[in-house]
Design an enzyme around this catalytic site. Sequence first.
Site, PDB file in Angstrom:
ATOM      1  N   ASP A  36       0.866  -1.176   0.000  1.00 53.17           N
ATOM      2  CA  ASP A  36       0.000   0.000   0.000  1.00 53.17           C
ATOM      3  C   ASP A  36       0.906   1.230   0.000  1.00 53.17           C
ATOM      4  OD1 ASP A  36      -3.271   0.138   1.156  1.00 53.17           O
ATOM      5  OD2 ASP A  36      -2.135   1.999   0.933  1.00 53.17           O
ATOM      6  N   ASP A  62       3.810   2.176  -4.621  1.00 52.32           N
ATOM      7  CA  ASP A  62       2.751   2.760  -5.444  1.00 52.32           C
ATOM      8  C   ASP A  62       2.580   1.830  -6.650  1.00 52.32           C
ATOM      9  OD1 ASP A  62       1.302   4.143  -7.346  1.00 52.32           O
ATOM     10  OD2 ASP A  62       2.275   6.064  -6.952  1.00 52.32           O
ATOM     11  N   TYR A 155     -13.475   6.255 -14.365  1.00 52.81           N
ATOM     12  CA  TYR A 155     -13.378   5.118 -13.434  1.00 52.81           C
ATOM     13  C   TYR A 155     -13.957   3.856 -14.094  1.00 52.81           C
ATOM     14  CZ  TYR A 155     -14.233   2.277  -9.211  1.00 52.81           C
ATOM     15  OH  TYR A 155     -14.267   1.257  -8.282  1.00 52.81           O
ATOM     16  N   PRO A 185     -17.342  -5.961  -7.193  1.00 55.42           N
ATOM     17  CA  PRO A 185     -18.264  -5.585  -6.118  1.00 55.42           C
ATOM     18  C   PRO A 185     -19.274  -4.551  -6.597  1.00 55.42           C
ATOM     19  CG  PRO A 185     -15.947  -5.351  -5.448  1.00 55.42           C
ATOM     20  CD  PRO A 185     -15.959  -5.530  -6.919  1.00 55.42           C
ATOM     21  N   VAL A 187     -21.834  -1.890  -4.189  1.00 54.27           N
ATOM     22  CA  VAL A 187     -21.671  -0.707  -3.344  1.00 54.27           C
ATOM     23  C   VAL A 187     -21.191  -1.181  -1.978  1.00 54.27           C
ATOM     24  CG1 VAL A 187     -22.818   1.279  -2.304  1.00 54.27           C
ATOM     25  CG2 VAL A 187     -23.524   0.474  -4.575  1.00 54.27           C
ATOM     26  N   VAL A 188     -19.911  -0.947  -1.723  1.00 53.83           N
ATOM     27  CA  VAL A 188     -19.295  -1.424  -0.478  1.00 53.83           C
ATOM     28  C   VAL A 188     -19.029  -0.198   0.406  1.00 53.83           C
ATOM     29  CG1 VAL A 188     -17.475  -2.871   0.486  1.00 53.83           C
ATOM     30  CG2 VAL A 188     -18.119  -3.133  -1.926  1.00 53.83           C
ATOM     31  N   GLY A 189     -19.482  -0.277   1.645  1.00 52.93           N
ATOM     32  CA  GLY A 189     -19.396   0.891   2.530  1.00 52.93           C
ATOM     33  C   GLY A 189     -18.000   1.139   3.074  1.00 52.93           C
ATOM     34  N   THR A 190     -17.065   1.495   2.195  1.00 55.10           N
ATOM     35  CA  THR A 190     -15.687   1.795   2.624  1.00 55.10           C
ATOM     36  C   THR A 190     -15.448   3.308   2.560  1.00 55.10           C
ATOM     37  OG1 THR A 190     -14.857   1.680   0.373  1.00 55.10           O
ATOM     38  CG2 THR A 190     -14.856  -0.387   1.616  1.00 55.10           C
TER      39      THR A 190
HETATM   40  N1  LIG Z   1     -15.968   0.462  -2.383  1.00 54.50           N
HETATM   41  C1  LIG Z   1     -16.702   0.009  -3.385  1.00 54.50           C
HETATM   42  O1  LIG Z   1     -17.942   0.154  -3.386  1.00 54.50           O
HETATM   43  C2  LIG Z   1     -16.072  -0.695  -4.551  1.00 54.50           C
HETATM   44  C3  LIG Z   1     -16.919  -1.252  -5.519  1.00 54.50           C
HETATM   45  C4  LIG Z   1     -16.369  -1.900  -6.609  1.00 54.50           C
HETATM   46  C5  LIG Z   1     -14.992  -2.002  -6.739  1.00 54.50           C
HETATM   47  N2  LIG Z   1     -14.191  -1.455  -5.795  1.00 54.50           N
HETATM   48  C6  LIG Z   1     -12.749  -1.589  -5.992  1.00 54.50           C
HETATM   49  O2  LIG Z   1     -12.198  -2.334  -4.915  1.00 54.50           O
HETATM   50  C7  LIG Z   1     -10.864  -1.879  -4.634  1.00 54.50           C
HETATM   51  C8  LIG Z   1     -10.759  -1.474  -3.162  1.00 54.50           C
HETATM   52  O3  LIG Z   1     -11.742  -0.478  -2.885  1.00 54.50           O
HETATM   53  P1  LIG Z   1     -11.957   0.149  -1.426  1.00 54.50           P
HETATM   54  O4  LIG Z   1     -13.362   0.597  -1.370  1.00 54.50           O
HETATM   55  O5  LIG Z   1     -11.433  -0.752  -0.395  1.00 54.50           O
HETATM   56  O6  LIG Z   1     -11.019   1.468  -1.557  1.00 54.50           O
HETATM   57  P2  LIG Z   1     -10.295   2.319  -0.414  1.00 54.50           P
HETATM   58  O7  LIG Z   1     -10.024   3.660  -1.026  1.00 54.50           O
HETATM   59  O8  LIG Z   1     -11.059   2.285   0.857  1.00 54.50           O
HETATM   60  O9  LIG Z   1      -8.907   1.549  -0.199  1.00 54.50           O
HETATM   61  C9  LIG Z   1      -7.964   1.502  -1.241  1.00 54.50           C
HETATM   62  C10 LIG Z   1      -6.590   1.184  -0.677  1.00 54.50           C
HETATM   63  O10 LIG Z   1      -5.675   1.199  -1.786  1.00 54.50           O
HETATM   64  C11 LIG Z   1      -4.547   2.009  -1.451  1.00 54.50           C
HETATM   65  N3  LIG Z   1      -4.007   2.620  -2.673  1.00 54.50           N
HETATM   66  C12 LIG Z   1      -4.582   3.603  -3.410  1.00 54.50           C
HETATM   67  N4  LIG Z   1      -3.774   3.931  -4.431  1.00 54.50           N
HETATM   68  C13 LIG Z   1      -2.688   3.131  -4.334  1.00 54.50           C
HETATM   69  C14 LIG Z   1      -1.502   3.003  -5.106  1.00 54.50           C
HETATM   70  N5  LIG Z   1      -1.263   3.790  -6.161  1.00 54.50           N
HETATM   71  N6  LIG Z   1      -0.604   2.064  -4.744  1.00 54.50           N
HETATM   72  C15 LIG Z   1      -0.810   1.293  -3.653  1.00 54.50           C
HETATM   73  N7  LIG Z   1      -1.913   1.378  -2.885  1.00 54.50           N
HETATM   74  C16 LIG Z   1      -2.826   2.288  -3.225  1.00 54.50           C
HETATM   75  C17 LIG Z   1      -5.071   3.050  -0.474  1.00 54.50           C
HETATM   76  O11 LIG Z   1      -4.042   3.608   0.316  1.00 54.50           O
HETATM   77  C18 LIG Z   1      -6.077   2.229   0.324  1.00 54.50           C
HETATM   78  O12 LIG Z   1      -5.464   1.580   1.408  1.00 54.50           O
HETATM   79  C19 LIG Z   1     -10.599  -0.730  -5.613  1.00 54.50           C
HETATM   80  O13 LIG Z   1      -9.926  -1.215  -6.749  1.00 54.50           O
HETATM   81  C20 LIG Z   1     -12.006  -0.275  -5.991  1.00 54.50           C
HETATM   82  O14 LIG Z   1     -12.027   0.375  -7.240  1.00 54.50           O
HETATM   83  C21 LIG Z   1     -14.691  -0.802  -4.692  1.00 54.50           C
END
Ligand SMILES: NC(=O)c1ccc[n+]([C@@H]2O[C@H](COP(=O)([O-])OP(=O)(O)OC[C@H]3O[C@@H](n4cnc5c(N)ncnc54)[C@H](O)[C@@H]3O)[C@@H](O)[C@H]2O)c1
Length: 259
Positions: A36, A62, A155, A185, A187-190
């Site tokens: 990360d 990164d 996106y 996924p 809609v995930v509540g993150t």
């Molecule tokens: N949350 C949703 O509803 C949802 C739905 C569909 C898909 N996704 C996908 O699931 C994955 C995780 O989503 P999330 O909701 O946990 O996101 P989040 O933003 O809560 O967490 C993402 C994590 O990735 C890390 N990160 C970001 N850019 C980075 C980089 N360049 N290099 C290394 N680490 C990096 C961040 O520091 C963070 O810890 C993503 O690919 C997102 O597009 C999420």
Amino acid sequence: MTITGKVALVTGGGRGIGRAIALRLADDGAAIALVDTNEQNMEAVAAEIRERGRKATTFQADVSSRQQVYDAVDHAESALGGFDIMVNNAGIAQVQPLSEVTENEVSTILGVNLEGVLWGIQAAATKFQERKQPGKIINASSIAGHDGFAMLGVYCATKFAVRALTQSAAKEYASDGITVNSYCPGVVGTDMWVEIDERFAELTGAPKGATYEKFVEGIALGRAQTPEDVAGFVSYLAGPDSDYMTGQSPMIDGGLVYR
Ligand SMILES: NC(=O)c1ccc[n+]([C@@H]2O[C@H](COP(=O)([O-])OP(=O)(O)OC[C@H]3O[C@@H](n4cnc5c(N)ncnc54)[C@H](O)[C@@H]3O)[C@@H](O)[C@H]2O)c1
């Protein structure tokens, strides 16, 4: 425990879905390498994994840097003594009307969501080939990789691209015993959704929380998805029950989108 003794690398493992995947794969028996940009978050997740009696290591990188992704894979192998499962989970969202998207914004999101997954596929497959062993590559796509959404156009384009890479890599690496699948996924509540919702509020004048609630209302199962819901499916993709599955990107979204 289905993957006892295996080594799994999870990008974006510091929070949200990546954190839940890392904890779940640890519970399934794997040692976990967290990758990360946020060192502090990763260390907290690593501590949780160690409390569960599993090995964990962290590597700050990164994913948009090809070299850093290769270094992360090398680190996982040397720190944990193997390399079996690559989860290309790191991703970022961007909420922007298409007519206002700038060159910088496009290159940033392509760098993380498309190139990050490409470097992850490439580095993992190269490592599996070197080690002459089978492996599993698992990528984060989305319902936004199956359907377009207003204000999320770029996106969505990156998440459609992840499905394309998944299909192509699955065919290219099948003869090496490597499978490649994605999870999509809903809609995930993150924290990512908190940020998406706030940006929608800024752009449209909707009250905070309203965009998230509107999306959740469209879910047949009547609730938002938890990171653990996603992690359960990734556990299946990482384990032996999915050995005959490759090139697939199924939606695990509670019945929000049908294709
Ligand atoms: N949350 C949703 O509803 C949802 C739905 C569909 C898909 N996704 C996908 O699931 C994955 C995780 O989503 P999330 O909701 O946990 O996101 P989040 O933003 O809560 O967490 C993402 C994590 O990735 C890390 N990160 C970001 N850019 C980075 C980089 N360049 N290099 C290394 N680490 C990096 C961040 O520091 C963070 O810890 C993503 O690919 C997102 O597009 C999420």
